[in-house]
Design a protein around this motif. Structure first.
Motif, PDB file in Angstrom:
ATOM      1  N   LYS A  22      -1.777 -49.195  32.150  1.00 30.24           N
ATOM      2  CA  LYS A  22      -1.039 -49.451  30.915  1.00 30.24           C
ATOM      3  C   LYS A  22      -0.516 -48.137  30.348  1.00 30.24           C
ATOM      4  N   ILE A  23       0.681 -48.190  29.795  1.00 35.44           N
ATOM      5  CA  ILE A  23       1.270 -47.001  29.194  1.00 35.44           C
ATOM      6  C   ILE A  23       1.049 -47.064  27.687  1.00 35.44           C
ATOM      7  N   ALA A  24       0.144 -46.212  27.205  1.00 35.70           N
ATOM      8  CA  ALA A  24      -0.142 -46.146  25.781  1.00 35.70           C
ATOM      9  C   ALA A  24       0.275 -44.793  25.213  1.00 35.70           C
ATOM     10  N   ASP A  25       0.859 -43.956  26.066  1.00 40.68           N
ATOM     11  CA  ASP A  25       1.282 -42.616  25.654  1.00 40.68           C
ATOM     12  C   ASP A  25       2.427 -42.714  24.651  1.00 40.68           C
ATOM     13  N   ARG A  26       2.607 -41.656  23.886  1.00 41.83           N
ATOM     14  CA  ARG A  26       3.716 -41.615  22.934  1.00 41.83           C
ATOM     15  C   ARG A  26       5.061 -41.581  23.662  1.00 41.83           C
ATOM     16  N   PHE A  27       5.117 -40.875  24.796  1.00 39.99           N
ATOM     17  CA  PHE A  27       6.342 -40.784  25.585  1.00 39.99           C
ATOM     18  C   PHE A  27       6.152 -41.501  26.909  1.00 39.99           C
ATOM     19  N   LEU A  28       7.221 -42.107  27.370  1.00 37.84           N
ATOM     20  CA  LEU A  28       7.213 -42.749  28.672  1.00 37.84           C
ATOM     21  C   LEU A  28       8.566 -42.525  29.310  1.00 37.84           C
ATOM     22  N   PHE A  30      11.684 -44.129  31.814  1.00 33.50           N
ATOM     23  CA  PHE A  30      12.297 -45.337  32.348  1.00 33.50           C
ATOM     24  C   PHE A  30      13.263 -44.909  33.437  1.00 33.50           C
ATOM     25  N   SER A  31      12.938 -45.259  34.667  1.00 38.87           N
ATOM     26  CA  SER A  31      13.769 -44.870  35.797  1.00 38.87           C
ATOM     27  C   SER A  31      13.705 -45.959  36.850  1.00 38.87           C
ATOM     28  N   MET A  32      14.846 -46.216  37.475  1.00 37.95           N
ATOM     29  CA  MET A  32      14.954 -47.219  38.527  1.00 37.95           C
ATOM     30  C   MET A  32      14.467 -48.589  38.048  1.00 37.95           C
ATOM     31  N   GLU A  33      14.825 -48.895  36.796  1.00 34.25           N
ATOM     32  CA  GLU A  33      14.498 -50.186  36.176  1.00 34.25           C
ATOM     33  C   GLU A  33      13.001 -50.418  36.012  1.00 34.25           C
ATOM     34  N   ARG A  34      12.223 -49.337  35.962  1.00 36.41           N
ATOM     35  CA  ARG A  34      10.777 -49.444  35.777  1.00 36.41           C
ATOM     36  C   ARG A  34      10.298 -48.365  34.810  1.00 36.41           C
ATOM     37  N   TYR A  35       9.141 -48.599  34.214  1.00 37.33           N
ATOM     38  CA  TYR A  35       8.539 -47.654  33.277  1.00 37.33           C
ATOM     39  C   TYR A  35       7.469 -46.829  33.990  1.00 37.33           C
ATOM     40  N   TRP A  36       7.319 -45.583  33.521  1.00 43.55           N
ATOM     41  CA  TRP A  36       6.395 -44.643  34.157  1.00 43.55           C
ATOM     42  C   TRP A  36       5.687 -43.802  33.102  1.00 43.55           C
ATOM     43  N   HIS A  37       4.423 -43.437  33.352  1.00 39.94           N
ATOM     44  CA  HIS A  37       3.808 -42.361  32.586  1.00 39.94           C
ATOM     45  C   HIS A  37       4.579 -41.091  32.943  1.00 39.94           C
ATOM     46  N   THR A  38       4.656 -40.144  32.028  1.00 43.30           N
ATOM     47  CA  THR A  38       5.365 -38.897  32.344  1.00 43.30           C
ATOM     48  C   THR A  38       4.688 -38.172  33.512  1.00 43.30           C
ATOM     49  N   ARG A  39       3.385 -38.302  33.638  1.00 37.58           N
ATOM     50  CA  ARG A  39       2.662 -37.633  34.726  1.00 37.58           C
ATOM     51  C   ARG A  39       2.817 -38.349  36.065  1.00 37.58           C
ATOM     52  N   CYS A  40       3.287 -39.585  36.069  1.00 32.28           N
ATOM     53  CA  CYS A  40       3.345 -40.378  37.310  1.00 32.28           C
ATOM     54  C   CYS A  40       4.694 -40.376  38.021  1.00 32.28           C
ATOM     55  N   LEU A  41       5.766 -40.067  37.309  1.00 28.22           N
ATOM     56  CA  LEU A  41       7.070 -40.040  37.970  1.00 28.22           C
ATOM     57  C   LEU A  41       7.242 -38.656  38.590  1.00 28.22           C
ATOM     58  N   LYS A  42       6.951 -38.584  39.899  1.00 30.61           N
ATOM     59  CA  LYS A  42       6.944 -37.310  40.618  1.00 30.61           C
ATOM     60  C   LYS A  42       7.866 -37.371  41.815  1.00 30.61           C
ATOM     61  N   CYS A  43       8.366 -36.217  42.192  1.00 29.67           N
ATOM     62  CA  CYS A  43       9.164 -36.076  43.408  1.00 29.67           C
ATOM     63  C   CYS A  43       8.257 -36.341  44.609  1.00 29.67           C
ATOM     64  N   SER A  44       8.712 -37.177  45.519  1.00 26.74           N
ATOM     65  CA  SER A  44       7.934 -37.502  46.716  1.00 26.74           C
ATOM     66  C   SER A  44       7.713 -36.299  47.617  1.00 26.74           C
ATOM     67  N   CYS A  45       8.559 -35.279  47.513  1.00 25.79           N
ATOM     68  CA  CYS A  45       8.424 -34.097  48.377  1.00 25.79           C
ATOM     69  C   CYS A  45       7.602 -32.990  47.733  1.00 25.79           C
ATOM     70  N   CYS A  46       8.061 -32.505  46.597  1.00 26.84           N
ATOM     71  CA  CYS A  46       7.419 -31.324  45.989  1.00 26.84           C
ATOM     72  C   CYS A  46       6.399 -31.683  44.912  1.00 26.84           C
ATOM     73  N   GLN A  47       6.291 -32.959  44.569  1.00 27.28           N
ATOM     74  CA  GLN A  47       5.335 -33.450  43.570  1.00 27.28           C
ATOM     75  C   GLN A  47       5.611 -32.959  42.158  1.00 27.28           C
ATOM     76  N   ALA A  48       6.797 -32.414  41.912  1.00 22.99           N
ATOM     77  CA  ALA A  48       7.150 -31.980  40.558  1.00 22.99           C
ATOM     78  C   ALA A  48       7.243 -33.205  39.653  1.00 22.99           C
ATOM     79  N   GLN A  49       6.756 -33.067  38.427  1.00 23.41           N
ATOM     80  CA  GLN A  49       6.888 -34.155  37.465  1.00 23.41           C
ATOM     81  C   GLN A  49       8.344 -34.187  37.009  1.00 23.41           C
TER      82      GLN A  49
END
Length: 156
Positions: A22-28, A30-49
């Motif tokens: 569940k996303i209870a953070d103040r910021f979230l 929205f990418s690719m029609e889905r919601y993400w925690h800021t810490r969870c939307l990462k580059c598949s290659c370099c893992q950058a947030q």
């Protein structure tokens, strides 16, 4: 890409597309029609947030990518040098990638389409009719079937 949930009415809890929590953070995000925690939307290659490094991300082949890794993997057009959008069709020759509009004969500038025969000579594309005559008679070149410099190809 970043949404602030600090409004007067609490939003319905959303699930993170990355971790499923569940996303209870103040910021979230929205990418690719889905919601993400800021810490969870990462580059598949370099893992950058991705929320930390910009407002754009790319998705291709099941991967979520930062701009830098997208260009490394899927590249820029070998003819014009501009990035190729993730949803754009491309032409490929000898390991190079091209915008469809850029895949053309160096001599007549006619665009080549799938099924057209072409020649790739020292990094330059020629239609079947405009292959330089010198390439046919140059004794320094190995025969067509064994040469890595001079190849005959078909657009697929």
């Amino acid at each position: 890409m970043v949404s602030n949930q600090a409004s007067g009415v609490p939003p319905a809890p959303r699930s993170c597309a990355g971790c499923g929590g569940k996303i209870a953070d103040r910021f979230l995000l929205f990418s690719m029609e889905r919601y993400w925690h800021t810490r969870c939307l990462k580059c598949s290659c370099c893992q950058a947030q991705l929320g930390d490094i910009g407002t754009t991300c790319y998705s291709k082949g099941g991967m979520i990518l930062c701009r830098s890794d997208y260009i490394k993997l899927f590249g820029a057009c070998s003819a014009c040098g501009q990035p190729i959008p993730a949803n754009e069709m491309v032409m490929r020759a000898q390991g190079n990638v091209y915008h469809i509009k850029c895949f053309s004969c160096a001599t007549c500038r006619n665009r080549l389409i799938p099924g057209d025969r072409f020649h790739y000579i020292n990094g330059t594309i020629f239609c079947e009719h405009d292959r330089p005559a010198a390439a046919l008679h140059n004794s320094h070149l190995a025969p067509l079937q064994s040469s890595s410099v001079l190849t005959d190809q078909k657009v697929c």
